[in-house]
Design a protein around this motif. Structure first.
Motif, PDB file in Angstrom:
ATOM      1  N   ILE A  15       0.853  -1.199   0.000  1.00 23.86           N
ATOM      2  CA  ILE A  15       0.000   0.000   0.000  1.00 23.86           C
ATOM      3  C   ILE A  15       0.878   1.235   0.000  1.00 23.86           C
ATOM      4  CG2 ILE A  15      -1.625   1.329   1.408  1.00 23.86           C
ATOM      5  CD1 ILE A  15      -2.760  -1.418   2.285  1.00 23.86           C
ATOM      6  N   ASP A  16       0.520   2.196  -0.843  1.00 27.93           N
ATOM      7  CA  ASP A  16       1.241   3.475  -0.859  1.00 27.93           C
ATOM      8  C   ASP A  16       0.263   4.564  -1.291  1.00 27.93           C
ATOM      9  OD1 ASP A  16       4.565   4.114  -1.005  1.00 27.93           O
ATOM     10  OD2 ASP A  16       3.192   5.689  -1.711  1.00 27.93           O
ATOM     11  N   ALA A  17       0.527   5.787  -0.830  1.00 30.13           N
ATOM     12  CA  ALA A  17      -0.331   6.917  -1.178  1.00 30.13           C
ATOM     13  C   ALA A  17       0.070   7.559  -2.501  1.00 30.13           C
ATOM     14  CB  ALA A  17      -0.271   7.960  -0.055  1.00 30.13           C
ATOM     15  N   SER A  18       1.183   7.122  -3.081  1.00 31.04           N
ATOM     16  CA  SER A  18       1.692   7.742  -4.307  1.00 31.04           C
ATOM     17  C   SER A  18       1.453   6.839  -5.513  1.00 31.04           C
ATOM     18  CB  SER A  18       3.195   8.014  -4.143  1.00 31.04           C
ATOM     19  OG  SER A  18       3.821   8.066  -5.398  1.00 31.04           O
ATOM     20  N   ASP A  20       2.721   7.300  -8.433  1.00 33.44           N
ATOM     21  CA  ASP A  20       4.015   7.106  -9.103  1.00 33.44           C
ATOM     22  C   ASP A  20       4.776   5.934  -8.481  1.00 33.44           C
ATOM     23  OD1 ASP A  20       3.489   9.181 -10.765  1.00 33.44           O
ATOM     24  OD2 ASP A  20       4.725  10.646  -9.691  1.00 33.44           O
ATOM     25  N   MET A  21       4.790   5.905  -7.154  1.00 31.28           N
ATOM     26  CA  MET A  21       5.495   4.810  -6.478  1.00 31.28           C
ATOM     27  C   MET A  21       4.846   3.467  -6.794  1.00 31.28           C
ATOM     28  SD  MET A  21       8.091   4.197  -4.635  1.00 31.28           S
ATOM     29  CE  MET A  21       8.717   5.336  -3.399  1.00 31.28           C
ATOM     30  N   LEU A  22       3.506   3.464  -6.875  1.00 31.90           N
ATOM     31  CA  LEU A  22       2.801   2.218  -7.193  1.00 31.90           C
ATOM     32  C   LEU A  22       3.137   1.749  -8.603  1.00 31.90           C
ATOM     33  CD1 LEU A  22      -0.650   3.116  -5.592  1.00 31.90           C
ATOM     34  CD2 LEU A  22       0.953   1.385  -4.778  1.00 31.90           C
ATOM     35  N   HIS A  41      -3.456   1.635  -4.047  1.00 31.11           N
ATOM     36  CA  HIS A  41      -3.420   2.990  -3.517  1.00 31.11           C
ATOM     37  C   HIS A  41      -4.142   3.013  -2.168  1.00 31.11           C
ATOM     38  CE1 HIS A  41      -4.695   7.281  -3.213  1.00 31.11           C
ATOM     39  NE2 HIS A  41      -3.442   7.434  -3.585  1.00 31.11           N
ATOM     40  N   GLY A  42      -3.527   3.647  -1.181  1.00 33.15           N
ATOM     41  CA  GLY A  42      -4.186   3.692   0.126  1.00 33.15           C
ATOM     42  C   GLY A  42      -3.437   4.559   1.109  1.00 33.15           C
ATOM     43  N   ASP A  43      -4.061   4.700   2.267  1.00 38.15           N
ATOM     44  CA  ASP A  43      -3.534   5.559   3.329  1.00 38.15           C
ATOM     45  C   ASP A  43      -3.124   4.671   4.498  1.00 38.15           C
ATOM     46  OD1 ASP A  43      -3.016   7.416   5.279  1.00 38.15           O
ATOM     47  OD2 ASP A  43      -4.969   8.409   5.146  1.00 38.15           O
ATOM     48  N   ILE A  44      -1.921   4.853   4.962  1.00 35.61           N
ATOM     49  CA  ILE A  44      -1.409   4.025   6.055  1.00 35.61           C
ATOM     50  C   ILE A  44      -2.248   4.170   7.321  1.00 35.61           C
ATOM     51  CG2 ILE A  44       0.208   5.731   7.011  1.00 35.61           C
ATOM     52  CD1 ILE A  44       2.276   3.422   7.203  1.00 35.61           C
ATOM     53  N   ILE A  59       6.424  -1.810   7.717  1.00 31.20           N
ATOM     54  CA  ILE A  59       6.369  -0.360   7.437  1.00 31.20           C
ATOM     55  C   ILE A  59       7.805   0.065   7.172  1.00 31.20           C
ATOM     56  CG2 ILE A  59       5.685   1.913   8.257  1.00 31.20           C
ATOM     57  CD1 ILE A  59       3.742   0.629  10.183  1.00 31.20           C
ATOM     58  N   HIS A  60       8.127   0.168   5.890  1.00 36.72           N
ATOM     59  CA  HIS A  60       9.520   0.370   5.484  1.00 36.72           C
ATOM     60  C   HIS A  60       9.740   1.809   5.018  1.00 36.72           C
ATOM     61  CE1 HIS A  60      12.995  -0.003   2.606  1.00 36.72           C
ATOM     62  NE2 HIS A  60      13.477  -0.623   3.658  1.00 36.72           N
ATOM     63  N   GLN A  61      10.440   2.575   5.830  1.00 36.48           N
ATOM     64  CA  GLN A  61      10.835   3.950   5.487  1.00 36.48           C
ATOM     65  C   GLN A  61       9.635   4.837   5.134  1.00 36.48           C
ATOM     66  OE1 GLN A  61      13.498   5.000   6.353  1.00 36.48           O
ATOM     67  NE2 GLN A  61      15.240   3.688   5.945  1.00 36.48           N
ATOM     68  N   VAL A  62       8.605   4.736   5.947  1.00 36.70           N
ATOM     69  CA  VAL A  62       7.418   5.591   5.777  1.00 36.70           C
ATOM     70  C   VAL A  62       7.166   6.439   7.027  1.00 36.70           C
ATOM     71  CG1 VAL A  62       4.932   5.634   5.285  1.00 36.70           C
ATOM     72  CG2 VAL A  62       6.362   3.884   4.225  1.00 36.70           C
ATOM     73  N   LEU A  63       7.449   5.869   8.192  1.00 32.66           N
ATOM     74  CA  LEU A  63       7.047   6.512   9.445  1.00 32.66           C
ATOM     75  C   LEU A  63       7.586   7.933   9.596  1.00 32.66           C
ATOM     76  CD1 LEU A  63       5.210   4.736  11.082  1.00 32.66           C
ATOM     77  CD2 LEU A  63       7.093   4.251  12.635  1.00 32.66           C
ATOM     78  N   HIS A  64       8.787   8.200   9.085  1.00 37.46           N
ATOM     79  CA  HIS A  64       9.362   9.536   9.310  1.00 37.46           C
ATOM     80  C   HIS A  64       8.667  10.625   8.484  1.00 37.46           C
ATOM     81  CE1 HIS A  64      12.153   7.804   6.157  1.00 37.46           C
ATOM     82  NE2 HIS A  64      11.797   8.922   5.570  1.00 37.46           N
ATOM     83  N   TYR A  65       7.747  10.219   7.594  1.00 37.94           N
ATOM     84  CA  TYR A  65       6.964  11.209   6.837  1.00 37.94           C
ATOM     85  C   TYR A  65       5.662  11.593   7.546  1.00 37.94           C
ATOM     86  CZ  TYR A  65       9.938  10.178   2.834  1.00 37.94           C
ATOM     87  OH  TYR A  65      11.012  10.033   1.998  1.00 37.94           O
ATOM     88  N   LEU A  66       5.358  10.927   8.643  1.00 32.87           N
ATOM     89  CA  LEU A  66       4.016  11.043   9.220  1.00 32.87           C
ATOM     90  C   LEU A  66       3.963  11.991  10.409  1.00 32.87           C
ATOM     91  CD1 LEU A  66       3.020   7.260   9.218  1.00 32.87           C
ATOM     92  CD2 LEU A  66       2.703   8.958   7.396  1.00 32.87           C
ATOM     93  N   ASP A  67       2.802  12.658  10.555  1.00 34.83           N
ATOM     94  CA  ASP A  67       2.553  13.497  11.730  1.00 34.83           C
ATOM     95  C   ASP A  67       2.260  12.653  12.956  1.00 34.83           C
ATOM     96  OD1 ASP A  67       2.822  15.951  10.490  1.00 34.83           O
ATOM     97  OD2 ASP A  67       0.764  15.907   9.747  1.00 34.83           O
TER      98      ASP A  67
END
Ligand SMILES: C[S@@+](CC[C@H](N)C(=O)[O-])C[C@H]1O[C@@H](n2cnc3c(N)ncnc32)[C@H](O)[C@@H]1O
Length: 167
Positions: A15-18, A20-22, A41-44, A59-67
């Protein structure tokens, strides 16, 4: 991650929100012949699968983008079956402020204590923590850490030998 782990899985979902990445992921998975893997496509924070869907969530290299990383961990834990595992791969605490501006990082890494707190709040027990460092190298500006946790619920079977037809 899917390329690496999917050969060991019956089914796998990324799952990814982008978009392009998908697209990149779809090409790579097709090239690798991994027909049993889907990306979506989805929201973590709101993974559109029923509770208890997965044996393993990464959860691979996503957490540091999150509030709100703790919320993402709770949502990942919801999707785990009893006894399932969550692997978080991200950075150890660092001081590279420029990554906020240049790469939209919201968090400059995570401490072991912070991650253990989020795991515990999500009903997970920390199993293993590993800081990856290069042997013999001087102090690393960025250390990648693996945090592995397990859902603390168990699946139990109580069989009475007299009732299972094998007595
Ligand atoms: C560094 S990339 C890692 C991508 C992939 N996990 C991997 O390891 O190759 C970070 C990804 O997090 C995704 N992302 C950021 N916020 C997200 C969210 N709220 N839900 C889903 N994906 C998100 C971005 O679209 C981006 O593709």
């Amino acid at each position: 991650m899917l390329e690496l782990l999917a050969p060991r899985a019956v089914r796998a979902l990324g799952i990814d929100a982008s978009h392009d990445m998908l697209s990149i992921a779809r090409v790579r998975l097709a090239e690798a012949g991994l027909d049993h893997v889907q990306v979506r496509h989805g929201d973590i924070y709101d993974i559109q699968v029923p509770a208890g869907s997965f044996d393993l969530v990464v959860i691979h290299q996503v957490l540091h983008y999150l509030d709100d990383p703790g919320r993402a961990i709770r949502e990942a834990a919801r999707t785990l079956r009893a006894g399932g595992r969550l692997l978080v791969v991200d950075f150890a605490p660092h001081g590279i402020e420029a990554l906020r501006e240049s790469h939209a990082h919201r968090r400059l890494g995570f401490s072991h204590e912070e991650m253990a707190g989020w795991f515990a709040a999500a009903g997970l027990d920390t199993e293993t923590v590993r800081d990856l460092s290069v042997d013999g190298a001087a102090a690393q500006p960025l250390t990648v850490t693996l945090w592995l946790a397990r859902d603390r619920r168990m699946l139990m079977a109580g069989l009475d030998a007299a009732d299972d037809g094998r007595a």
